[in-house]
Motif scaffolding. Structure first.
Motif, PDB file in Angstrom:
ATOM      1  N   THR A  79       4.214  -7.094  -4.597  1.00 30.29           N
ATOM      2  CA  THR A  79       5.165  -7.404  -3.521  1.00 30.29           C
ATOM      3  C   THR A  79       5.973  -8.661  -3.871  1.00 30.29           C
ATOM      4  O   THR A  79       6.708  -9.184  -3.036  1.00 30.29           O
ATOM      5  CB  THR A  79       4.398  -7.654  -2.196  1.00 30.29           C
ATOM      6  OG1 THR A  79       3.387  -8.647  -2.444  1.00 30.29           O
ATOM      7  CG2 THR A  79       3.735  -6.385  -1.700  1.00 30.29           C
ATOM      8  N   PHE A  80       5.851  -9.137  -5.135  1.00 30.57           N
ATOM      9  CA  PHE A  80       6.516 -10.396  -5.532  1.00 30.57           C
ATOM     10  C   PHE A  80       8.015 -10.366  -5.263  1.00 30.57           C
ATOM     11  O   PHE A  80       8.610 -11.376  -4.886  1.00 30.57           O
ATOM     12  CB  PHE A  80       6.302 -10.660  -7.035  1.00 30.57           C
ATOM     13  CG  PHE A  80       4.871 -10.891  -7.440  1.00 30.57           C
ATOM     14  CD1 PHE A  80       4.262 -10.069  -8.378  1.00 30.57           C
ATOM     15  CD2 PHE A  80       4.135 -11.916  -6.863  1.00 30.57           C
ATOM     16  CE1 PHE A  80       2.938 -10.274  -8.753  1.00 30.57           C
ATOM     17  CE2 PHE A  80       2.811 -12.133  -7.238  1.00 30.57           C
ATOM     18  CZ  PHE A  80       2.209 -11.304  -8.179  1.00 30.57           C
ATOM     19  N   ARG A 101      -5.110  -1.123  -1.053  1.00 23.03           N
ATOM     20  CA  ARG A 101      -4.675   0.188  -0.550  1.00 23.03           C
ATOM     21  C   ARG A 101      -3.259   0.080   0.032  1.00 23.03           C
ATOM     22  O   ARG A 101      -2.412   0.937  -0.206  1.00 23.03           O
ATOM     23  CB  ARG A 101      -5.585   0.666   0.589  1.00 23.03           C
ATOM     24  CG  ARG A 101      -6.855   1.368   0.211  1.00 23.03           C
ATOM     25  CD  ARG A 101      -7.472   2.057   1.438  1.00 23.03           C
ATOM     26  NE  ARG A 101      -8.872   2.372   1.192  1.00 23.03           N
ATOM     27  CZ  ARG A 101      -9.273   3.390   0.433  1.00 23.03           C
ATOM     28  NH1 ARG A 101      -8.382   4.183  -0.128  1.00 23.03           N
ATOM     29  NH2 ARG A 101     -10.567   3.593   0.238  1.00 23.03           N
ATOM     30  N   ILE A 102      -3.059  -0.974   0.831  1.00 17.88           N
ATOM     31  CA  ILE A 102      -1.785  -1.111   1.543  1.00 17.88           C
ATOM     32  C   ILE A 102      -0.661  -1.420   0.570  1.00 17.88           C
ATOM     33  O   ILE A 102       0.436  -0.885   0.676  1.00 17.88           O
ATOM     34  CB  ILE A 102      -1.877  -2.208   2.627  1.00 17.88           C
ATOM     35  CG1 ILE A 102      -3.006  -1.878   3.618  1.00 17.88           C
ATOM     36  CG2 ILE A 102      -0.539  -2.379   3.357  1.00 17.88           C
ATOM     37  CD1 ILE A 102      -2.849  -0.555   4.343  1.00 17.88           C
ATOM     38  N   PHE A 103      -0.943  -2.275  -0.431  1.00 18.51           N
ATOM     39  CA  PHE A 103       0.087  -2.637  -1.429  1.00 18.51           C
ATOM     40  C   PHE A 103      -0.427  -2.387  -2.844  1.00 18.51           C
ATOM     41  O   PHE A 103      -0.844  -3.322  -3.548  1.00 18.51           O
ATOM     42  CB  PHE A 103       0.527  -4.090  -1.254  1.00 18.51           C
ATOM     43  CG  PHE A 103       1.316  -4.322  -0.006  1.00 18.51           C
ATOM     44  CD1 PHE A 103       0.771  -5.065   1.041  1.00 18.51           C
ATOM     45  CD2 PHE A 103       2.573  -3.752   0.160  1.00 18.51           C
ATOM     46  CE1 PHE A 103       1.493  -5.263   2.209  1.00 18.51           C
ATOM     47  CE2 PHE A 103       3.297  -3.942   1.335  1.00 18.51           C
ATOM     48  CZ  PHE A 103       2.750  -4.699   2.354  1.00 18.51           C
ATOM     49  N   LYS A 125       8.972  -0.443   2.453  1.00 20.39           N
ATOM     50  CA  LYS A 125       9.515   0.448   1.416  1.00 20.39           C
ATOM     51  C   LYS A 125       8.559   0.573   0.223  1.00 20.39           C
ATOM     52  O   LYS A 125       8.598   1.560  -0.511  1.00 20.39           O
ATOM     53  CB  LYS A 125      10.875  -0.077   0.929  1.00 20.39           C
ATOM     54  CG  LYS A 125      11.971  -0.024   1.979  1.00 20.39           C
ATOM     55  CD  LYS A 125      13.267  -0.666   1.455  1.00 20.39           C
ATOM     56  CE  LYS A 125      14.233  -0.942   2.597  1.00 20.39           C
ATOM     57  NZ  LYS A 125      15.105  -2.106   2.293  1.00 20.39           N
ATOM     58  N   ILE A 126       7.701  -0.438   0.011  1.00 20.06           N
ATOM     59  CA  ILE A 126       6.776  -0.358  -1.145  1.00 20.06           C
ATOM     60  C   ILE A 126       5.317  -0.249  -0.709  1.00 20.06           C
ATOM     61  O   ILE A 126       4.423  -0.158  -1.545  1.00 20.06           O
ATOM     62  CB  ILE A 126       6.937  -1.572  -2.078  1.00 20.06           C
ATOM     63  CG1 ILE A 126       6.773  -2.883  -1.313  1.00 20.06           C
ATOM     64  CG2 ILE A 126       8.287  -1.526  -2.799  1.00 20.06           C
ATOM     65  CD1 ILE A 126       6.789  -4.113  -2.232  1.00 20.06           C
ATOM     66  N   LYS A 172       2.204 -12.552   3.252  1.00 16.61           N
ATOM     67  CA  LYS A 172       3.054 -11.377   3.510  1.00 16.61           C
ATOM     68  C   LYS A 172       2.183 -10.208   3.998  1.00 16.61           C
ATOM     69  O   LYS A 172       2.515  -9.519   4.964  1.00 16.61           O
ATOM     70  CB  LYS A 172       3.781 -10.940   2.235  1.00 16.61           C
ATOM     71  CG  LYS A 172       4.845 -11.886   1.723  1.00 16.61           C
ATOM     72  CD  LYS A 172       5.437 -11.288   0.442  1.00 16.61           C
ATOM     73  CE  LYS A 172       6.202 -12.301  -0.378  1.00 16.61           C
ATOM     74  NZ  LYS A 172       6.566 -11.778  -1.723  1.00 16.61           N
ATOM     75  N   PHE A 173       1.039 -10.014   3.313  1.00 18.49           N
ATOM     76  CA  PHE A 173       0.105  -8.931   3.685  1.00 18.49           C
ATOM     77  C   PHE A 173      -0.380  -9.132   5.122  1.00 18.49           C
ATOM     78  O   PHE A 173      -0.391  -8.197   5.932  1.00 18.49           O
ATOM     79  CB  PHE A 173      -1.058  -8.923   2.690  1.00 18.49           C
ATOM     80  CG  PHE A 173      -2.241  -8.073   3.077  1.00 18.49           C
ATOM     81  CD1 PHE A 173      -3.476  -8.659   3.306  1.00 18.49           C
ATOM     82  CD2 PHE A 173      -2.112  -6.693   3.212  1.00 18.49           C
ATOM     83  CE1 PHE A 173      -4.573  -7.878   3.663  1.00 18.49           C
ATOM     84  CE2 PHE A 173      -3.204  -5.907   3.574  1.00 18.49           C
ATOM     85  CZ  PHE A 173      -4.436  -6.508   3.804  1.00 18.49           C
ATOM     86  N   ALA A 174      -0.733 -10.390   5.458  1.00 19.23           N
ATOM     87  CA  ALA A 174      -1.247 -10.698   6.803  1.00 19.23           C
ATOM     88  C   ALA A 174      -0.203 -10.398   7.869  1.00 19.23           C
ATOM     89  O   ALA A 174      -0.487  -9.745   8.886  1.00 19.23           O
ATOM     90  CB  ALA A 174      -1.660 -12.169   6.870  1.00 19.23           C
ATOM     91  N   ALA A 175       1.033 -10.821   7.634  1.00 23.19           N
ATOM     92  CA  ALA A 175       2.111 -10.579   8.604  1.00 23.19           C
ATOM     93  C   ALA A 175       2.346  -9.079   8.775  1.00 23.19           C
ATOM     94  O   ALA A 175       2.482  -8.570   9.898  1.00 23.19           O
ATOM     95  CB  ALA A 175       3.391 -11.256   8.123  1.00 23.19           C
TER      96      ALA A 175
END
Ligand code: PGI
Length: 472
Positions: free
Chosen positions: A90-91, A84-86, A120-121, A186-189
């Motif tokens: 996000t590469f 949902r979040i991404f 932004k994404i 990245k998602f965790a941060a």
């Protein structure tokens, strides 16, 4: 039997199983395509039930929080769906990755500037909606535990149908690909940066052992990608360990709270005394994921998911888990021990929870929370007994010094049980999936009595000792 006054009672939920049910809550992921796949449905690997017909927590969360509060609950463990979040890859958001000489990831640095790039994404509306859901519970003065990963992956991370058909080298391979580790960090941060003010305790992932065992070895479980390979399971296990460690460090950059892992702990019993030592080796191996995190100092607390046991006996010269016992009992029947089994065929074995908590307390000396315990029991025939007997097991273990902070039932409401769909009903609360209406089962009232008093009162203690007539 009195629990400490700050002992928490509550329930756990996960995004894929609870959120969907009303239009506008759908989200694509590997599990989404997996349970919609026509071949998976035709082969019976998955039930054909669909998560978009679920309990609709995304829209009805206030109702469920009202019921939880009425049942005396003061803690919820919840989730947040990475997909949902991404929804997009996000590469391209670059981060510094430090590796050791063997190429293992040592650290992934996610500074605030990177978080701003990720915004932004990201789907910021979804992030805001999660904030509304968590706030509704926090505003009631309650405790909230946020777990970052509970099995579904974004499709751009894992395409399970392609992996099964083309192999992991020619498809987005999920936990088989170390790129997934970097994206997960990245998602965790990102989540810690945005939501830490609403979170009392963090967990990085739910049952990594189930992800690598069911996805790559025990294919009858109906888990994605259904790709049989022992080395793939080992690779997934290795990458999940890296992902936890990276996420642990990333969360600590943006939070002072404790960070743990939630793990599927079966208890292991030898069928005969002679197998005792070998079974102890099997237990150690089964819990190795947790031992590794603990040895690296990347574990502040342990989420204990306990349901039943495995009983080991000899077959063709080596020790195997025996059908007819524990998780391998007859659905709606009785285990060979004479104890009843759930609708899912899981033997009721509360002693296993008492043994497990003492074992874990001795092995790790960390705070523990029972983050899942419950049973599939649509008729609520056994659940009152299951509930009180397992709470008594927790009480007994605590009396022996086990550091248990709370008991979160699985679960408040009926929900989407992965490959089994709506057939397995784990709720204290029955859900009519047509109308989305909630109805209390009798065991919800038993839970309320205990949770509001923080005690198993004398007049309910007998439920722990009920004997059920077997068919014999
Ligand atoms: O099956 C009931 C629940 C699921 O709905 C949860 O999403 C999941 O966290 C969950 N895990 C287990 C235990 C499964 C298991 C235990 C031990 C060994 C292998 C699998 C039971 N449950």
């Amino acid at each position: 039997m009195k629990f400490p006054k700050n002992f928490m009672f509550g329930y756990s939920w996960s995004g894929f199983q609870f959120e969907m049910g009303l239009p506008g809550s759908e989200v694509e992921s590997d599990w989404w395509v997996w349970v919609h796949d026509k071949e998976n449905i035709a082969s019976g690997l998955v039930s054909g039930d669909l998560p978009e017909n679920g309990p609709a927590y995304w829209h009805l969360y206030k109702q469920d929080h009202d019921i939880a509060e009425k049942l005396g609950m003061d803690c919820i463990r919840g989730g947040i769906e990475w997909a949902r979040i991404f929804p997009k890859p996000t590469f391209d958001v670059k981060v510094d990755v430090e590796k050791d000489e063997e190429g293992n990831i040592i650290s992934v640095d996610v500074p605030e500037s990177t978080i701003k790039e990720l915004e932004k994404i990201a789907n910021m509306e979804a992030l805001e909606h999660y904030r509304k859901i968590y706030s509704d519970w926090k505003e009631r003065g309650k405790t909230f535990i946020l777990n970052l990963y509970h099995w579904p992956l974004p499709l751009w991370i894992h395409d399970p149908i392609a992996v099964r058909k083309l192999g992991p080298d020619r498809a987005p391979a999920g936990w088989l690909d170390e790129k997934t580790v970097v994206e997960f960090v990245k998602f965790a941060a990102f989540v810690a940066y945005h939501l830490d003010d609403l979170v009392d305790m963090w967990s990085t992932m739910n049952e990594p052992n189930v992800v690598y065992n069911q996805g790559y070895i025990n294919l009858r479980s109906g888990f994605p990608p259904g790709y049989l390979s022992f080395e793939a399971a080992e690779k997934a296990k290795f990458n999940l360990i890296q992902a936890h460690i990276g996420a642990y460090d990333a969360i600590k950059e943006y939070s002072e709270k404790s960070v743990g892992v939630i793990y599927a702990f079966a208890w292991h019993d030898p069928l005969a005394e002679e197998y005792k030592d070998e079974v102890e080796e099997i237990r150690k191996k089964d819990y190795e994921f947790v031992t590794i995190l603990h040895s690296k100092g990347k574990l502040d607390w342990i989420g204990v998911n306990y349901y039943s046991r495995l009983v080991y006996g000899a077959k063709d010269g080596h020790l195997v888990p025996l059908p007819g016992y524990g998780f391998m009992s007859e659905r709606g029947g009785f285990a060979k021990s004479g104890r009843p089994a759930s609708d899912f065929g899981w033997e009721m074995y509360p002693e296993g929870l008492e043994n497990l908590l003492k074992y874990l307390n001795n092995a790790y000396e960390l705070p523990m929370i029972i983050t899942e315990n419950g049973m599939a029991d649509a008729a609520d025939r056994y659940r009152p007994h299951y509930l009180v007997s397992h709470l008594k097991a927790v009480y007994n273990a605590m009396k022996e010094g086990a550091d248990v902070r709370g008991y979160l039932h699985w679960s408040l409401t009926d929900n989407y049980e992965w490959a089994q769909g709506f057939r397995m009903r784990f709720g204290l609360v029955y859900v009519d999936f047509e109308t989305k209406k909630r109805y209390l089962r009798p065991s919800a009232l038993v839970f309320r009595e205990i949770a509001t008093q923080k005690e198993i009162p004398e007049e309910l203690a007998h439920l722990a000792d009920l004997k059920f007539v077997t068919r014999k």
